[in-house]
Design a protein around this motif. Structure first.
Motif: not given
Length: 488
Positions: A132-143, A168-177
């Protein structure tokens, strides 16, 4: 499913990279349709398919995987032809069986736990926070998850007893799935030093077998899972593993003590606890909580305790005993003795070890031993929890109950508070000792948290004191704990 790209509009790339990208297998030079892969510098018209086929373990997309050959295919049609030609079966026989979904869930759990360890995160919830906090995963915003993924995700959450009603939506992640989404998995794997070992099935399986079979076993014979869950939300205990030189140590057994009736686990909670095969459980009534309770309540707890132990096949009674550290009056002390002795009766009837909590002066210690000798045979197994008596008390306890074991706790790391403790332990026999952390209650100075990982330093300290290798400390104390609690 093959049309699912999970990417936004293409905004062009530096033309100089085209020649380099084209060398990657399957990479496209079509700037109008191709999308960049999050792992390699190639461009693909279906990045999702490419990532599953080239950058993730075969089982991460089970709908296009052959569960017989352990091989990932790019399209459903390719898998269908493969099943017909090689296995003489249709695609429906290959997937969507409950046993395949269960195996897939276990494989995904194993992969996520290994990633958790690679990123030095204590739990999967901490790994979610990292994503949720690392910048590299920001590209997953529309996932988003593809609609065909939803049944499997629902099965995954149900199988793991995760309290998730809707995916729910993937990003920002709120659960382990959320970690299972292909793009997040690919980026997590990319960030590890040896991603190839996790991608190749045979290597991945051998990796887990190595960590289970070849690691030196360690046992935490006393900790409080209920309190740990109270302090921090987590999906389960992490893998406790560390290296010492060429040796790898792993905590393989943890004995969870439930000593507070208002926090005794329910049947549903016990079912969840038993899913972690490392954990064994005990239950008792702590002497400190007797103060202020009516006898009717205490007697009700005693009745419930035996039922709880029998139904859940717990491995010991306790922790229980006597405690004068909060200066109980004579009436309160009598109540402690009554509750303690009733628990000894349960231990004798059920042929179970007793976990003894004894804190106070010499008088309290003598009262505790008197109750034990009055109700138990001398060969009864006893765990002297967090033993901090002197050498004389150690010898007296050992003489009265030869099968007793003495818990060596983080007291060993707290010289400022227990200056004489190390000298007492040096007079004890290694065959009489079991390791325990009492986590999360005992936190030595300089440590961020109290957890079973404190066993690492306890082992080092004992190895130095007894002038033996750390492997010997781990081996003997684990053998002692398994004998005490009859752990297979």
């Amino acid at each position: 499913m093959d049309d699912e790209l999970d990417y936004g509009p293409f905004d062009g790339e530096i033309p100089e990279r085209l020649e380099e990208d084209a060398r990657i297998k399957g990479s496209s030079r079509n700037l109008s349709k191709a999308r960049l892969c999050p792992v390699c510098p190639g461009r693909f018209t279906n990045v999702r398919r490419h990532v599953f086929h080239q950058h993730l373990p075969w089982y991460t997309n089970p709908l296009t995987a052959c569960w017989t050959c352990h091989k990932q295919f790019g399209q459903n049609k390719m898998l269908e032809n493969h099943c017909l030609e090689l296995h003489n079966c249709n695609i429906a026989d290959n997937i969507f069986k409950e046993e395949c979904q269960s195996v897939w869930t276990e494989l995904m759990n194993g992969l996520l736990l290994e990633l958790c360890q690679r990123y030095d995160k204590k739990t999967l919830d901490h790994l979610v926070e990292f994503v949720r906090t690392e910048a590299v995963f920001k590209q997953c915003q529309s996932a988003v998850f593809h609609w065909t993924d939803i049944p499997l995700l629902n099965f995954y959450n149900k199988k793991n007893r995760f309290d998730v009603e809707v995916v729910h939506a993937v990003f920002p992640p709120s659960a382990i799935y959320s970690l299972i989404h292909w793009k997040i998995l690919a980026l997590l794997l990319k960030g590890t030093e040896d991603a190839e070992n996790l991608i190749t099935f045979e290597k991945e399986i051998s990796l887990y077998q190595c960590s289970i079979q070849k690691a030196i076993m360690v046992t935490d014979s006393h900790f409080h899972l209920d309190k740990m869950k109270q302090q921090a939300r987590f999906s389960g205990l992490p893998i406790y593993k560390w290296k010492d030189g060429e040796s790898v140590y792993q905590i393989r057994h943890l004995v969870a003590n439930y000593a507070f009736p208002r926090r005794w686990p329910t049947i549903e909670e016990m079912g969840e606890i038993r899913r972690d095969r490392r954990i064994r459980s005990t239950a008792g009534i702590h002497p400190r909580i007797v103060k202020g309770e009516e006898m009717s309540v205490l007697n009700s707890w005693i009745t419930d305790l035996e039922m709880l132990i029998c139904v859940n096949k717990m491995i010991a009674v306790g922790e229980c005993g006597l405690d004068s550290s909060d200066k109980p009056n004579s009436k309160e002390l009598k109540k402690q003795v009554h509750v303690f002795e009733e628990q000894l009766r349960i231990a004798k009837r059920q042929h179970l070890p007793v976990v003894i909590h004894c804190r106070g002066d010499k008088k309290i210690m003598n009262m505790c031993r008197d109750s034990l000798t009055n109700f138990l045979e001398e060969d009864h197994p006893i765990h002297w929890h967090c033993f901090n008596g002197d050498t004389e008390e150690y010898r007296q306890c050992k003489t009265m109950f030869p099968n007793g074991k003495f818990g060596i706790s983080p007291f060993l790391l707290m010289d400022n508070k227990y200056p004489g403790y190390r000298a007492t332990v040096c007079e004890m026999k290694l065959e009489d000792l079991v390791l325990e952390t009492d986590s999360p209650y005992l936190k030595p100075q300089g440590h961020h948290e109290a957890s079973p990982e404190l066993l690492k330093e306890i082992i080092w300290k004992l190895a130095s004191m007894f002038d033996v290798r750390s492997e010997e400390i781990a081996r003997v104390t684990t053998r002692n704990a398994r004998q005490l609690y009859n752990i297979d």
